[in-house]
Design a protein around this motif. Structure first.
Motif, PDB file in Angstrom:
ATOM      1  N   ALA A 246      -2.566 -11.754  25.620  1.00 19.33           N
ATOM      2  CA  ALA A 246      -1.779 -12.171  26.781  1.00 19.33           C
ATOM      3  C   ALA A 246      -0.742 -11.151  27.215  1.00 19.33           C
ATOM      4  CB  ALA A 246      -1.075 -13.496  26.471  1.00 19.33           C
ATOM      5  N   VAL A 247      -0.477 -10.140  26.396  1.00 18.19           N
ATOM      6  CA  VAL A 247       0.659  -9.249  26.626  1.00 18.19           C
ATOM      7  C   VAL A 247       0.642  -8.629  28.021  1.00 18.19           C
ATOM      8  CG1 VAL A 247       1.753  -7.106  25.889  1.00 18.19           C
ATOM      9  CG2 VAL A 247       1.016  -8.766  24.189  1.00 18.19           C
ATOM     10  N   ASP A 248      -0.473  -7.999  28.387  1.00 19.22           N
ATOM     11  CA  ASP A 248      -0.521  -7.284  29.664  1.00 19.22           C
ATOM     12  C   ASP A 248      -0.349  -8.230  30.848  1.00 19.22           C
ATOM     13  OD1 ASP A 248      -0.864  -4.900  28.356  1.00 19.22           O
ATOM     14  OD2 ASP A 248      -3.042  -4.853  28.596  1.00 19.22           O
ATOM     15  N   SER A 249      -0.988  -9.396  30.801  1.00 15.36           N
ATOM     16  CA  SER A 249      -0.893 -10.342  31.917  1.00 15.36           C
ATOM     17  C   SER A 249       0.499 -10.942  32.023  1.00 15.36           C
ATOM     18  CB  SER A 249      -1.942 -11.445  31.756  1.00 15.36           C
ATOM     19  OG  SER A 249      -3.252 -10.914  31.821  1.00 15.36           O
ATOM     20  N   LEU A 250       1.161 -11.174  30.882  1.00 16.70           N
ATOM     21  CA  LEU A 250       2.532 -11.669  30.915  1.00 16.70           C
ATOM     22  C   LEU A 250       3.466 -10.628  31.521  1.00 16.70           C
ATOM     23  CD1 LEU A 250       2.735 -13.409  27.410  1.00 16.70           C
ATOM     24  CD2 LEU A 250       2.874 -14.554  29.625  1.00 16.70           C
ATOM     25  N   ARG A 251       3.277  -9.376  31.135  1.00 14.24           N
ATOM     26  CA  ARG A 251       4.114  -8.310  31.696  1.00 14.24           C
ATOM     27  C   ARG A 251       3.902  -8.171  33.200  1.00 14.24           C
ATOM     28  NH1 ARG A 251       2.713  -3.884  27.015  1.00 14.24           N
ATOM     29  NH2 ARG A 251       4.244  -4.560  25.474  1.00 14.24           N
ATOM     30  N   ALA A 252       2.646  -8.349  33.635  1.00 13.04           N
ATOM     31  CA  ALA A 252       2.341  -8.220  35.057  1.00 13.04           C
ATOM     32  C   ALA A 252       2.793  -9.427  35.865  1.00 13.04           C
ATOM     33  CB  ALA A 252       0.842  -7.995  35.248  1.00 13.04           C
ATOM     34  N   GLY A 253       3.106 -10.534  35.179  1.00 14.76           N
ATOM     35  CA  GLY A 253       3.551 -11.723  35.867  1.00 14.76           C
ATOM     36  C   GLY A 253       2.438 -12.563  36.451  1.00 14.76           C
ATOM     37  N   THR A 254       1.184 -12.257  36.100  1.00 13.94           N
ATOM     38  CA  THR A 254       0.074 -13.048  36.630  1.00 13.94           C
ATOM     39  C   THR A 254      -0.093 -14.364  35.881  1.00 13.94           C
ATOM     40  OG1 THR A 254      -1.447 -11.788  35.223  1.00 13.94           O
ATOM     41  CG2 THR A 254      -1.189 -11.060  37.520  1.00 13.94           C
ATOM     42  N   ILE A 255       0.462 -14.448  34.663  1.00 14.14           N
ATOM     43  CA  ILE A 255       0.524 -15.695  33.923  1.00 14.14           C
ATOM     44  C   ILE A 255       1.923 -15.846  33.343  1.00 14.14           C
ATOM     45  CG2 ILE A 255      -1.929 -15.785  33.325  1.00 14.14           C
ATOM     46  CD1 ILE A 255      -1.177 -14.771  30.521  1.00 14.14           C
ATOM     47  N   VAL A 256       2.281 -17.076  32.992  1.00  9.54           N
ATOM     48  CA  VAL A 256       3.555 -17.343  32.328  1.00  9.54           C
ATOM     49  C   VAL A 256       3.285 -18.231  31.118  1.00  9.54           C
ATOM     50  CG1 VAL A 256       4.958 -17.122  34.417  1.00  9.54           C
ATOM     51  CG2 VAL A 256       4.003 -19.368  33.795  1.00  9.54           C
ATOM     52  N   GLU A 257       4.151 -18.136  30.128  1.00  9.26           N
ATOM     53  CA  GLU A 257       4.004 -18.976  28.942  1.00  9.26           C
ATOM     54  C   GLU A 257       4.642 -20.331  29.201  1.00  9.26           C
ATOM     55  OE1 GLU A 257       5.062 -19.090  24.157  1.00  9.26           O
ATOM     56  OE2 GLU A 257       5.628 -17.326  25.361  1.00  9.26           O
ATOM     57  N   LEU A 258       3.920 -21.408  28.883  1.00 11.63           N
ATOM     58  CA  LEU A 258       4.463 -22.747  28.976  1.00 11.63           C
ATOM     59  C   LEU A 258       5.270 -23.059  27.726  1.00 11.63           C
ATOM     60  CD1 LEU A 258       1.388 -24.713  30.432  1.00 11.63           C
ATOM     61  CD2 LEU A 258       3.184 -23.464  31.650  1.00 11.63           C
ATOM     62  N   SER A 259       6.079 -24.092  27.807  1.00  9.62           N
ATOM     63  CA  SER A 259       6.978 -24.412  26.693  1.00  9.62           C
ATOM     64  C   SER A 259       6.299 -25.205  25.584  1.00  9.62           C
ATOM     65  CB  SER A 259       8.197 -25.189  27.207  1.00  9.62           C
ATOM     66  OG  SER A 259       7.783 -26.392  27.845  1.00  9.62           O
TER      67      SER A 259
END
Length: 300
Positions: A246-259
């Motif tokens: 998930a690292v690259d997509s999280l950095r790009a902002g295309t996905i976010v982590e839910l709580s």
């Protein structure tokens, strides 16, 4: 000791071509052979193995259960022969066959290849499921493997590179993305994509299989985290994937982590090799750089 008739390499090539093409005629055209020649080679192979490999019908040829069992062995035999040709003239201690599942290979093959290249070592990469990687190590087809959450036989040595937690992610506009706290119950009406790293993932997926879950809101098990991410971005899924994917997509902002946290679930990324391969230059180089390899799949 039982004896077995030797198998011709080209017969295995013909067998795999027919299995892929679905007909003797199509395979013959691909191989530039006459159809009777293809039939004769398959008949010879079936005679040597004392079993039928194909069910012939008017619409083509399909593999019998015995034929399906032969496919992975035929591929491994041909792969091993190809690697033997490449190995001739190369110092054994400087050459490495590296195997990993696609989910790890995407992240790890580039840094591993750079480490080996910087040490003037050669590498050949193969993609296989984690359980298959262990089989490749056992039969000598691979020298070192990268796997997830596996138990190993005594002849295989394993080194834990890192532990990657499972993340629950969605695209930034998903209704759950703004929630300060997300429970498992809150996902009862969401489409869910779960990365299937091994059969343990089936147990995780069952947590979200509510009896009255709408059929248009399925729980999907997927072999590639990248596919789960694509579903999250493009089709409004909630994806459960390892942090390293998930690292690259999280950095790009295309996905976010839910709580939503899944404290029971984490994945051990393991580097494995046959004990007799421990003293080769390639294996020693990778072990010496294990921390750098692990850094490549951990979030900064």
């Amino acid at each position: 000791m039982a004896t077995h008739e030797s198998l011709e390499t080209f017969d295995l090539v013909v067998f795999l071509t027919v299995a892929r093409a679905g007909s003797f005629g199509t395979a013959a055209r691909e191989l530039r052979l006459a159809t009777p020649s293809v039939s004769a080679r398959i008949a010879t192979l079936e005679h040597k193995l004392t079993t039928q490999l194909f069910a012939r019908t008017a619409r083509g040829s399909t593999l019998t259960p015995a034929g399906e069992r032969l496919v992975p062995y035929a591929r491994r035999c041909l792969d091993l022969l190809g690697e033997a040709h490449q190995a001739v003239g190369t110092e054994a201690s400087s050459r490495l066959i590296l195997a990993a599942p696609a989910s790890l290979g995407t992240e790890l093959f580039p840094p591993v290849l750079k480490i080996l290249s910087d040490s003037s070592l050669q590498a050949h990469c193969r993609v296989a499921h984690s359980r298959e990687v262990i089989d490749l190590l056992l039969d000598g087809t691979a020298d070192i493997g990268l796997v997830i959450n596996q138990a190993f036989p005594a002849s295989i040595t394993a080194h834990n590179l890192c532990r990657s937690r499972l993340l629950t992610v969605s695209h930034p506009r998903h209704p759950l993305a703004e929630q300060p706290s997300v429970s498992i119950d809150a996902l009862s009406t969401s489409r869910i994509a779960v990365y299937r790293w091994n059969p343990d993932a089936d147990i995780l997926a069952e947590i979200f299989e509510y009896p009255r879950r709408p059929p248009e809101r399925p729980v999907q098990l997927l072999g590639l985290p990248s596919v789960a991410i694509e579903l999250a971005i493009k089709q409004d899924y909630v994806a459960i994937i390892p942090e390293f994917a998930a690292v690259d997509s999280l950095r790009a902002g295309t996905i976010v982590e839910l709580s939503l946290t899944l404290p029971r679930w984490s994945l051990d990324v393991q580097l494995a090799y046959r004990r007799e391969a421990a003293q080769t230059n390639a294996v020693k180089t990778l072990l010496a750089n294990a921390d750098a390899i692990a850094a490549g799949i951990q979030q900064d």
